[in-house]
Write an enzyme that holds these catalytic residues in place. Sequence first.
Site, PDB file in Angstrom:
ATOM      1  N   ILE A   1      33.493  51.503  44.630  1.00  0.00           N
ATOM      2  CA  ILE A   1      34.411  50.542  45.230  1.00  0.00           C
ATOM      3  C   ILE A   1      33.621  49.400  45.858  1.00  0.00           C
ATOM      4  CG2 ILE A   1      36.329  50.275  46.870  1.00  0.00           C
ATOM      5  CD1 ILE A   1      36.352  53.439  46.921  1.00  0.00           C
ATOM      6  N   CYS A   2      34.045  48.196  45.574  1.00  0.00           N
ATOM      7  CA  CYS A   2      33.387  47.035  46.162  1.00  0.00           C
ATOM      8  C   CYS A   2      34.156  46.648  47.426  1.00  0.00           C
ATOM      9  CB  CYS A   2      33.395  45.893  45.139  1.00  0.00           C
ATOM     10  SG  CYS A   2      32.669  44.375  45.716  1.00  0.00           S
ATOM     11  N   LEU A   3      33.718  47.199  48.543  1.00  0.00           N
ATOM     12  CA  LEU A   3      34.428  46.991  49.814  1.00  0.00           C
ATOM     13  C   LEU A   3      33.366  46.892  50.914  1.00  0.00           C
ATOM     14  CD1 LEU A   3      37.242  47.046  51.287  1.00  0.00           C
ATOM     15  CD2 LEU A   3      36.961  49.515  51.472  1.00  0.00           C
TER      16      LEU A   3
ATOM     17  N   HIS B   1      38.398  45.367  42.202  1.00  0.00           N
ATOM     18  CA  HIS B   1      37.264  45.747  43.032  1.00  0.00           C
ATOM     19  C   HIS B   1      36.865  47.210  42.863  1.00  0.00           C
ATOM     20  CE1 HIS B   1      37.679  42.213  46.082  1.00  0.00           C
ATOM     21  NE2 HIS B   1      37.347  41.818  44.870  1.00  0.00           N
TER      22      HIS B   1
END
Lengths: 197, 414
Positions: A136-138, A129
């Site tokens: 950041i893929c959050l 991620h």
Amino acid sequence: MPMFTKLAHKTSTAAKSSGQTAAKTAAAAAAAKGNVTSPAGKHFLDNTRWQKRLQKELMSLLKEPPPGVTVDVDQAHTKLTEWVVHMEGAAGTLYEGEKFQLQFKFSPKYPFDSPEVIFVGENIPIHPHIYSNGHICLSILTEDWSPALSVQAICLSIISMLSSCKEKKRPPDNSYYVKTCSANPKKTKWWYHDDTV
Amino acid sequence: MDSDEEYLYDCDSGNESSGDDVGLEFEIEGEGESGSSRYRETTENYPYEVLSTEDITRHMIDCIKEVNSVVNIPVTTTRILLNHFKWDKEKLMERFYDGDQEKLFSEAHVVSPFKTPSKSQRVPVKTSNGMEECEICFLNMPSAMMTGIECGHRFCTNCWTEYLTTKIIDEGMGQTISCAAHSCSILVDDHTVMRLIVDPKVKLKYQHLITKSFVECNRLLRWCPYPDCNYAIKVQYPDVQPVMCKCRNVFCFNCGENWHDPVKCHLLRHWIKKCDDDSETSNWIAANTKECPKCKVTIEKDGGCNHMVCKNQSCKADFCWVCLGPWEPHGSSWYSCNRYDEDEAKQARDAQEKSRAALQRYLFYCNRYMNHMQSLKFEHKLYASVKEKMEEMQQHNMSWIEVQFLKKGCRHPV
Ligand SMILES: [Zn+2]
Ligand SMILES: [Zn+2]
Ligand SMILES: [Zn+2]
Ligand SMILES: [Zn+2]
Ligand SMILES: [Zn+2]
Ligand SMILES: [Zn+2]
């Protein structure tokens, strides 16, 4: 209520004084369909209120930081809206012994607007991620952000994201994304397809 | 607040106790005979009404009242439920009486009104001196300065106001604003929003967003698509039928485009999209590409010198990007062409022009169609079917584009 400061909506007073009835009704009707861009214009947060909150966050991050987290205080003191947080890979995880740096940028609308958070520096964690440019893929960094979250909460989420990782690899679309994305990860329309990794 | 002359409807937030309060706090001043001003129309047995923004609000209130005359729940809850069912009263009633009510409430992101009051379940963060800490501004507040909503999450009133304002103004959210707490999906009801928002402009924007989503999610309503027209059409059942607005614009109720008999709605939409895409693509081709003077594949130059070598393995032509003449006589003048007027170059460009004509023809039809659609929008005319033209264009020119565009054979050498 000594610490309480009243909010000032700077645009509302100016608009009241002009009394063009017909024009307003028309504007109101147009706005009902969404033809008017922003009837209330920009609004501003009370500066001292969010500065106080940031200062408090800084203090609590200094006093009780999450494990492996240290905030660069000098940097934060020179510019309260831009922090660098050092993070160490937790023992017993794939990132044990590694050192990372997170950069936080706060807009004047923080905490109603989420901070911009990216990994910076030499070592960007290799994680499904996390893109090689530090994005950041959050979901809590965009869609699921709540003003009741904090820098502390974000750090904890990222630590747990790293700690639960089972295989070090980049996201499948890494090379394409890194080539085409905006420098600001908040401009990315993320789709959070798997929260299990 | 005396808003009679300022806004479409009053947003008086002081009468919470009034029994007849529909919760919306949108009240329309004056005449009680609801709906009398509505403009009724019919086209060949397709009855419909034209509603002004006031009529729309009144209609929305009527819907809520109607449900509330049967179901005894707070009006604010009714509103959220109705919105959840896209204002389909029957569907709501059906689910309400035949299904799992608790499930229904949780799906609609609303706290069940039948649960025993449990607001105190969530213990507020209290400090020693009886003050509460607001988790948004991190300030200690006397309890009177804190506001909680149905789910029990409490923040200071200032933070709520700021939060709601951000959602309404910056994110354009109305009906779907959820609680400010992390991962709480309970929706903030309109009554609470109107109570917490002070700025009349923000209130107004909120009301507009609500009206807008009411029309847009209601299958029996559609905004007139004419620019700046604020009427909506209300039908008894949705259908592919021409309707005429008070502004005299005639459109298809089903898709909102100009009336397009005998073309089907989805075909029309397809076409509009295709034409939009194609004219963009074709314009780009015209501006950024050329064809190899020898084998005619479309090539795109992305910077670099003018010396091009065709990548088509059976061609490998050497030529100049500027004059399209053979490269050889250019020698080492990599970046500026001095042979533009030579015969060879002229011939190469003539050939190119012929091939470009096809592209131009396509663009011409495409633009003409778009302009045609545009002028129809402004002249309120019904238009004859353009179907055959479209098909003709497609057969002749589309294939040309598709074939050419995919063959990017030539590049300049590195
Ligand atoms: Zn607060
Ligand atoms: Zn909540
Ligand atoms: Zn109209
Ligand atoms: Zn249609
Ligand atoms: Zn060639
Ligand atoms: Zn040349």
